[in-house]
Write a protein that holds these residues in place. Structure first.
Motif, short mmCIF file in Angstrom:
data_model
loop_
_atom_site.label_atom_id
_atom_site.label_comp_id
_atom_site.label_asym_id
_atom_site.label_seq_id
_atom_site.Cartn_x
_atom_site.Cartn_y
_atom_site.Cartn_z
N HIS A 132 -28.85 24.84 -19.21
CA HIS A 132 -28.75 24.88 -16.99
C HIS A 132 -30.63 23.70 -17.10
O HIS A 132 -29.72 23.66 -15.69
CB HIS A 132 -30.24 26.04 -16.97
N GLU A 173 -23.66 22.61 -14.85
CA GLU A 173 -23.51 23.83 -13.81
C GLU A 173 -22.46 25.41 -14.70
O GLU A 173 -23.25 25.95 -14.51
CB GLU A 173 -23.64 23.17 -13.01
N CYS A 177 -23.71 28.45 -15.44
CA CYS A 177 -23.36 30.17 -14.66
C CYS A 177 -22.20 30.94 -15.77
O CYS A 177 -22.84 32.43 -15.64
CB CYS A 177 -22.68 29.83 -14.15
N HIS A 181 -23.29 34.81 -17.02
CA HIS A 181 -23.39 35.90 -15.84
C HIS A 181 -21.51 36.33 -17.56
O HIS A 181 -21.79 38.05 -17.76
CB HIS A 181 -21.30 35.17 -15.23
#
Length: 510
Positions: A132, A173, A177, A181
């Motif tokens: 992140h 990025e 993600c 998830h």
């Protein structure tokens, strides 16, 4: 989600867990997946391209890989990891990937609730860890498929999210993600605690040696832990874990809990490598790509007549060179090795797959500084040079391999020579558990010494480590650590339950 408030001291009735995982990057996520009861089996119609391995897999097709002899399965396998279980799990998930093949995994996954081992995964930020905070404009070195975790195809996830993935390599990025998830879609959220900072991990009870400690633990009153199914299990307090959780209002909520086992999955991005030279603490000497990117985005380098000084010969340094060139910022590139050094990472990357890195390598070779030449307008490399010091007037003193010194003016310096884990919360900062005792833990030079099949630290019982801490920098290999730890803990949990049942008379009646 709060952990537990520190209202009592060790010895009072506090929560005790079978496992605490420190680090919520891909290593910690994958370990949580396996500890949650997910089990890999050989797919019904799968045929592994390695005939010897396939024969071994067929011998115990009815068993999950977690329940099989990992040493037997991994025997004779070769790969780009020094850890045999990492090579085994990688070839099951990505058969013959190093030969350029894109074979599907030979495994399918089942959720077996009875194999759930209670655990908590703690991290400073959201699930995904350091991904992140990585520079978002650069492509990953690995293919997107190699970054995925078991049970969720990265390509399918990207397609369902309508994300436009233009190549096999993706931006950090996207990976961050995906990991976030993954925790949600796999139902792992209950095991994760964000915004958690560990300050101390220590043994509660120590004897003269392991035998003394084991005997001492047997005599200590056990702690009851409420399981998901409402049953209770006797668990000894082996580790005390202290820290704090940052609340939404910015306040710090301290906690203390006990763990039978601790797994270190922190990665190695905590502490940037330093040159340890005079002037390195000046504010114009940076140590991360994110700081460099922020300086560019804020316009701090716009219109500066002097070049940026980049130190290092790895991929992060190459990313910085590309970033500077893309923003029309001239570069001075300093590194210690010869451009012909076979250990340079560029030598290991196919040109067709990594054209941008080979562009940097080409400049390193062809636009180097000589005694008789001036700086090139856009990029100049200084192979076989060391930085001696940084001066307050934004100058740098370099020294060549033959001892010649040169002073250069720069606008900002960027030192990118790797990073190291920060294990300050362990006794002696973890120096005692590496291959070389009393030295800092590093991914390449001094990883944590582990049993190659259980990933338990050889110098500290009930302490496990995986990922970069044991030399597995690539996501595709760190998953093997999760497999080894899950198998080890599953065996111990089974033995513990059998012991409890035998003490109860074997018929469930107290």
């Amino acid at each position: 989600m709060p952990l537990i408030e520190e209202t009592v001291v060790p010895g009072d009735s506090l929560l005790t867990l079978p496992v605490v995982v420190i680090g919520n990057g891909p290593s910690g996520i994958c370990l949580s997946y396996l500890l949650s009861g997910y089990r890999p089996y050989l797919s019904p119609e799968a045929i592994h391209p390695n005939p010897v391995l396939h024969t071994k897999l067929e011998e115990a097709r009815h068993l999950s890989i977690v329940d099989q002899d990992l040493e037997y399965l991994s025997e004779g396998l070769e790969g780009r990891s020094s850890n045999p279980v990492a090579v085994l799990f990688d070839t099951l998930l990505h058969p013959d990937a190093d030969f350029g093949y894109d074979y599907p995994p030979v495994l399918h996954w089942k959720l077996e609730q009875h194999n759930y081992i209670p655990h908590i995964v703690v991290g400073k930020g959201p699930p995904g860890g350091a991904w992140h905070s990585m520079e978002g404009s650069m492509l990953t070195i690995s293919f997107g498929d190699w970054m995925e975790l078991p049970g969720l195809s990265f390509k399918e996830w990207a397609a369902n999210k309508r994300r436009n993935i233009k190549s096999d390599r993706v931006m950090p990025e996207e990976i961050a993600c995906y990991y976030k998830h993954y925790v949600k879609v796999m139902g792992l959220q209950k095991n994760f605690r964000d915004n958690v900072y560990i300050t101390s991990v220590s043994r509660l009870y120590r004897g003269k040696d392991d035998e003394d400690r084991t005997q001492l633990n047997e005599n200590i009153s056990a702690q009851h832990l409420e399981m998901e199914d409402g049953q209770k299990s006797l668990i000894k307090r082996n580790w005390e874990v202290r820290g704090y959780q940052r609340a939404t209002d910015g306040s710090h909520v301290p906690f203390c809990l006990f763990a039978e086992n601790v797994a270190l999955a922190t990665g190695t991005f905590d502490s940037p490598g330093r040159l340890q030279v005079e002037g390195e603490d000046f504010p114009f000497v940076l140590h991360s790509m994110s700081d460099f990117g922020a300086a560019i985005s804020k316009g701090k380098l716009r219109g500066k007549p002097d070049p940026v000084l980049i130190v290092g010969a790895g991929l992060t340094a190459a990313d910085a060179v590309l970033c500077a060139c893309n923003n029309n910022i001239p570069v001075i590139h300093v590194f210690r090795r010869r451009v012909t050094d076979t250990s340079l990472i560029f030598k290991q990357l196919p040109k067709k797959l990594y054209p941008e890195y080979h562009k940097v390598y080409h400049m390193m070779c062809t636009q180097s500084h000589t005694v008789d030449s001036n700086l090139h307008s856009a990029y100049t490399s200084f192979p076989e040079h060391n930085v001696l010091s940084f001066k307050p007037e934004m100058k740098c003193v370099l020294q060549s391999a033959c001892g010649l010194k040169k002073i250069l003016k720069f606008s900002v310096a960027l030192v990118l020579i790797g990073s190291h884990p920060n294990l300050f919360f362990l006794k002696d900062q973890g120096h005692s558990i590496g291959h070389h005792s009393n030295q800092p833990i590093t991914c390449k030079g001094n990883p944590i010494e582990i049993d190659p099949y259980t990933y338990e630290c050889t110098k500290e019982a009930n302490l496990f480590a995986l990922g970069p801490l044991v030399g597995d920098n690539f996501v595709r290999f760190l998953k093997g650590g999760a497999l080894g730890i899950a198998r080890c803990l599953a065996i111990r949990q089974k033995k513990k339950h059998e012991l409890i049942e035998s003490r109860d008379g074997g018929d469930g009646v107290p």
